[in-house]
Motif scaffolding. Structure first.
Motif, PDB file in Angstrom:
ATOM      1  N   GLU A 357      46.470  47.972  38.924  1.00 55.47           N
ATOM      2  CA  GLU A 357      47.426  47.428  39.898  1.00 55.47           C
ATOM      3  C   GLU A 357      46.761  47.254  41.272  1.00 55.47           C
ATOM      4  O   GLU A 357      46.981  46.256  41.964  1.00 55.47           O
ATOM      5  CB  GLU A 357      48.633  48.357  40.020  1.00 55.47           C
ATOM      6  CG  GLU A 357      49.475  48.454  38.756  1.00 55.47           C
ATOM      7  CD  GLU A 357      50.263  47.180  38.497  1.00 55.47           C
ATOM      8  OE1 GLU A 357      50.535  46.451  39.459  1.00 55.47           O
ATOM      9  OE2 GLU A 357      50.593  46.916  37.320  1.00 55.47           O
ATOM     10  N   ALA A 358      45.963  48.237  41.677  1.00 57.61           N
ATOM     11  CA  ALA A 358      45.278  48.151  42.967  1.00 57.61           C
ATOM     12  C   ALA A 358      44.296  46.988  42.982  1.00 57.61           C
ATOM     13  O   ALA A 358      44.188  46.252  43.974  1.00 57.61           O
ATOM     14  CB  ALA A 358      44.553  49.466  43.258  1.00 57.61           C
ATOM     15  N   ALA A 359      43.587  46.817  41.866  1.00 59.55           N
ATOM     16  CA  ALA A 359      42.625  45.712  41.784  1.00 59.55           C
ATOM     17  C   ALA A 359      43.330  44.369  41.911  1.00 59.55           C
ATOM     18  O   ALA A 359      42.814  43.437  42.554  1.00 59.55           O
ATOM     19  CB  ALA A 359      41.848  45.788  40.474  1.00 59.55           C
ATOM     20  N   GLU A 360      44.516  44.238  41.314  1.00 59.28           N
ATOM     21  CA  GLU A 360      45.260  42.984  41.404  1.00 59.28           C
ATOM     22  C   GLU A 360      45.706  42.706  42.837  1.00 59.28           C
ATOM     23  O   GLU A 360      45.699  41.565  43.297  1.00 59.28           O
ATOM     24  CB  GLU A 360      46.460  43.026  40.464  1.00 59.28           C
ATOM     25  CG  GLU A 360      46.075  42.958  38.988  1.00 59.28           C
ATOM     26  CD  GLU A 360      47.284  42.983  38.072  1.00 59.28           C
ATOM     27  OE1 GLU A 360      48.418  43.137  38.598  1.00 59.28           O
ATOM     28  OE2 GLU A 360      47.110  42.852  36.851  1.00 59.28           O
ATOM     29  N   ILE A 361      46.102  43.766  43.570  1.00 56.76           N
ATOM     30  CA  ILE A 361      46.487  43.597  44.979  1.00 56.76           C
ATOM     31  C   ILE A 361      45.301  43.108  45.798  1.00 56.76           C
ATOM     32  O   ILE A 361      45.413  42.181  46.613  1.00 56.76           O
ATOM     33  CB  ILE A 361      47.026  44.924  45.549  1.00 56.76           C
ATOM     34  CG1 ILE A 361      48.352  45.285  44.884  1.00 56.76           C
ATOM     35  CG2 ILE A 361      47.182  44.832  47.070  1.00 56.76           C
ATOM     36  CD1 ILE A 361      48.871  46.663  45.253  1.00 56.76           C
ATOM     37  N   GLY A 379      36.726  52.402  38.738  1.00 61.78           N
ATOM     38  CA  GLY A 379      36.959  53.503  39.661  1.00 61.78           C
ATOM     39  C   GLY A 379      38.403  53.599  40.094  1.00 61.78           C
ATOM     40  O   GLY A 379      39.274  52.813  39.693  1.00 61.78           O
ATOM     41  N   SER A 380      38.683  54.574  40.934  1.00 65.99           N
ATOM     42  CA  SER A 380      40.035  54.808  41.435  1.00 65.99           C
ATOM     43  C   SER A 380      40.398  53.776  42.489  1.00 65.99           C
ATOM     44  O   SER A 380      39.525  53.062  43.000  1.00 65.99           O
ATOM     45  CB  SER A 380      40.101  56.202  42.063  1.00 65.99           C
ATOM     46  OG  SER A 380      39.309  56.240  43.245  1.00 65.99           O
ATOM     47  N   PRO A 381      41.676  53.683  42.867  1.00 63.78           N
ATOM     48  CA  PRO A 381      42.061  52.766  43.945  1.00 63.78           C
ATOM     49  C   PRO A 381      41.267  53.010  45.230  1.00 63.78           C
ATOM     50  O   PRO A 381      40.864  52.054  45.906  1.00 63.78           O
ATOM     51  CB  PRO A 381      43.554  53.055  44.124  1.00 63.78           C
ATOM     52  CG  PRO A 381      44.008  53.461  42.757  1.00 63.78           C
ATOM     53  CD  PRO A 381      42.867  54.257  42.205  1.00 63.78           C
ATOM     54  N   GLN A 382      41.025  54.274  45.574  1.00 60.02           N
ATOM     55  CA  GLN A 382      40.243  54.560  46.773  1.00 60.02           C
ATOM     56  C   GLN A 382      38.801  54.086  46.612  1.00 60.02           C
ATOM     57  O   GLN A 382      38.196  53.569  47.559  1.00 60.02           O
ATOM     58  CB  GLN A 382      40.261  56.059  47.073  1.00 60.02           C
ATOM     59  CG  GLN A 382      39.593  56.439  48.401  1.00 60.02           C
ATOM     60  CD  GLN A 382      40.249  55.767  49.585  1.00 60.02           C
ATOM     61  OE1 GLN A 382      41.472  55.792  49.728  1.00 60.02           O
ATOM     62  NE2 GLN A 382      39.445  55.133  50.431  1.00 60.02           N
TER      63      GLN A 382
END
Length: 516
Positions: A357-361, A379-382
């Motif tokens: 989801e973070a990658a899509e944002i 990796g993680s969102p961070q």
């Protein structure tokens, strides 16, 4: 003034470096250090000419819809910059007819990017081969950055008029011609959009068209004689982007241009002043947009009027320069990391697949990570945010991050003279531009100092430096001496007259007749 910040276009083209839409989102597509203020002005005129021909000079049908078909003028630039044979033929001291014949044969073999290399039309336009050679020599001598080692297709004659304007191109060994974005890197397109969106665009349109396009310098006839019928690019140039619908810099820039273009001087004499004041305004645009992203006050530039020895003002000026030089990268990082403060990001973190989801944002906002490269979205969102910041900073440092340093030096705003550190130390050339731009006829010296501070954030005198004096970083005398040195500089340049011990006037040298 309320500024509308525009989203990036759904499609955009011609970007270099990693596919990341960050610098462009803040400053536009694009600011580029290898495009000097002079080349930016030339690209602007090339756009203006094309849009004037289409009946829409300094007008946008809709925001970021600019699409234009520029001139290429490949005959002209072959003759001026890809013509070593002319000196060889002159040196052989042949009879006129034979000189023409030898030169035409050699030129037909070496000219690049042309469907036809027939230059026989030139014999009808020049009485002798020596007259033709003299015109070539004049245009070479007046070329913009003529001593550079750029390839011939990236060199430019002085913009005497519409026949001397053309875009930067690359010509392959096989003769293919393609647009090149290294020296016409779209900064001129950004400048064009800025002036389109100023409140005085209609006034500016009238002056620019009448002074540059409809009333060219007589020397433009030389370019016309060499070129013949204009040549145009095969396709239109689209993809320009400016993120702000309005901005105070746009209006100040238009005001400055109108002040210069209204002077009673030939248009080509006004060009160096237009170039310098444009460079200053674009530097301030980059700094102001950075401060807007960071939520800080407008930019200030502490300027040392060069002293014979080290001074407090010199140190403060160097500190001011370094702080401003770091601003764009700080803004870039803040711009990216502010994504983590949105509700959309919070929802992504709470989802079952937070990283996806973070990658899509990030892909939607910054065109990164590349959906076809799964290794980028790991990796993680961070981790994703940190990776994007690292990649964006690397890209930023290549060109956009060098604008402040490169352009400040180019327009005479910064110097390392008598010091190890770079600081703001305006040259005589820039000081004259500031006078002819800001002084209608004459202005009291103290009011001139106040105007420079209010208009451009240039801190020179003690009244404008109260924050530094109040904080104990400088004494009032330090900046009083700095102002006195400026007064002496302007007087030596013939730009200031002292009428009494308490009254000195800065004078616009081009308006003295009216003032008298």
């Amino acid at each position: 003034m309320t500024m509308e910040i525009l989203d990036r276009p759904a499609q955009f083209e011609d970007r270099t470096g990693p596919t990341i839409w960050v610098d462009e989102a803040i400053w536009g597509h694009r600011l580029h250090d290898e495009q000097s203020p002079w080349l930016t002005f030339l690209e602007f005129l090339t756009v203006l000419l094309a849009e004037h021909g289409a009946g829409r000079a300094l007008q946008e049908a809709s925001l970021n819809s600019l699409s234009y078909r520029p001139q290429t003028q490949l005959k002209l630039r072959n003759l001026v910059f890809n013509n070593p044979h002319i000196m060889t033929v002159l040196a052989e001291d042949r009879a006129d007819e034979l000189a023409w014949a030898v030169w035409l044969e050699k030129m037909a073999q070496s000219a690049g990017g042309l469907e036809s290399t027939d230059f026989t039309y030139l014999r009808e336009r020049f009485e002798t081969f020596q007259d033709f050679a003299a015109v070539i020599n004049f245009l070479q001598g007046s070329a913009i950055e003529g001593d550079s080692n750029k390839r011939w297709s990236s060199k430019f004659v002085f913009p005497f008029g519409p026949h001397a304007l053309y875009e930067d191109v690359s010509v392959s060994p096989k003769g293919g011609v393609s647009t090149d974005r290294r020296f016409f890197a779209r900064t001129g397109e950004v400048l064009y959009l800025m002036l389109c969106r100023s409140q005085r665009a209609s006034e500016l349109r009238q002056l620019l068209v009448s002074r540059f396009l409809q009333n060219p310098a007589p020397y433009d006839g030389m370019a016309q004689a060499l070129q013949g019928e204009p040549q145009f690019s095969k396709a239109e140039r689209g993809g320009a982007f400016l993120p702000c619908s309005t901005h105070p810099v746009f209006d100040r820039l238009a005001d400055d241009w109108l002040a210069i273009l209204s002077l009673p001087i030939p248009a080509y004499d006004a060009i160096p002043h237009l170039v310098a004041i444009t460079g200053l305004n674009l530097i301030l645009y980059q700094l102001d947009r950075a401060r807007e992203v960071l939520g800080r006050e407008p930019s200030t530039l502490v300027c040392e009027i060069v002293a014979p020895k080290k001074s407090v003002v010199r140190d403060l000026s160097a500190d001011s320069y370094q702080a401003n030089n770091a601003l764009p990268q700080q803004a870039l990082e803040r711009f990216i990391r502010s994504t983590t403060q949105t509700a959309q990001w919070g929802a992504a973190l709470a989802s079952d697949d937070a990283a996806l989801e973070a990658a899509e944002i990030l892909q939607q906002a910054f065109d990164w990570p590349d959906p076809d490269d799964p290794d980028e979205a790991t990796g993680s969102p961070q981790d994703l945010i940190d990776s994007l910041v690292d990649k964006a900073v690397v890209r930023h440092k290549q060109h956009v991050g060098k604008i402040h340093m490169t352009w400040a030096r180019a327009i005479g705003l910064s110097s390392r003279r008598s010091s190890r550190r770079v600081r703001y130390a305006p040259t005589d050339r820039l000081l004259k531009t500031l006078v002819v731009t800001c002084v209608p006829r004459r202005l009291e010296f103290k009011d001139f100092l106040a105007l420079l501070a209010d208009r451009y954030g240039l801190i020179i005198g003690d009244h404008q430096a109260q924050a530094f004096i109040a904080s104990g970083d400088a004494d009032q005398e330090d900046f009083s001496d700095n102002a006195r040195r400026l007064e002496e500089r302007l007087a030596s340049l013939g730009l200031l007259k002292r009428l009494s011990d308490s009254c000195a006037y800065v004078e616009n040298p081009f308006q003295r007749a009216e003032a008298a």
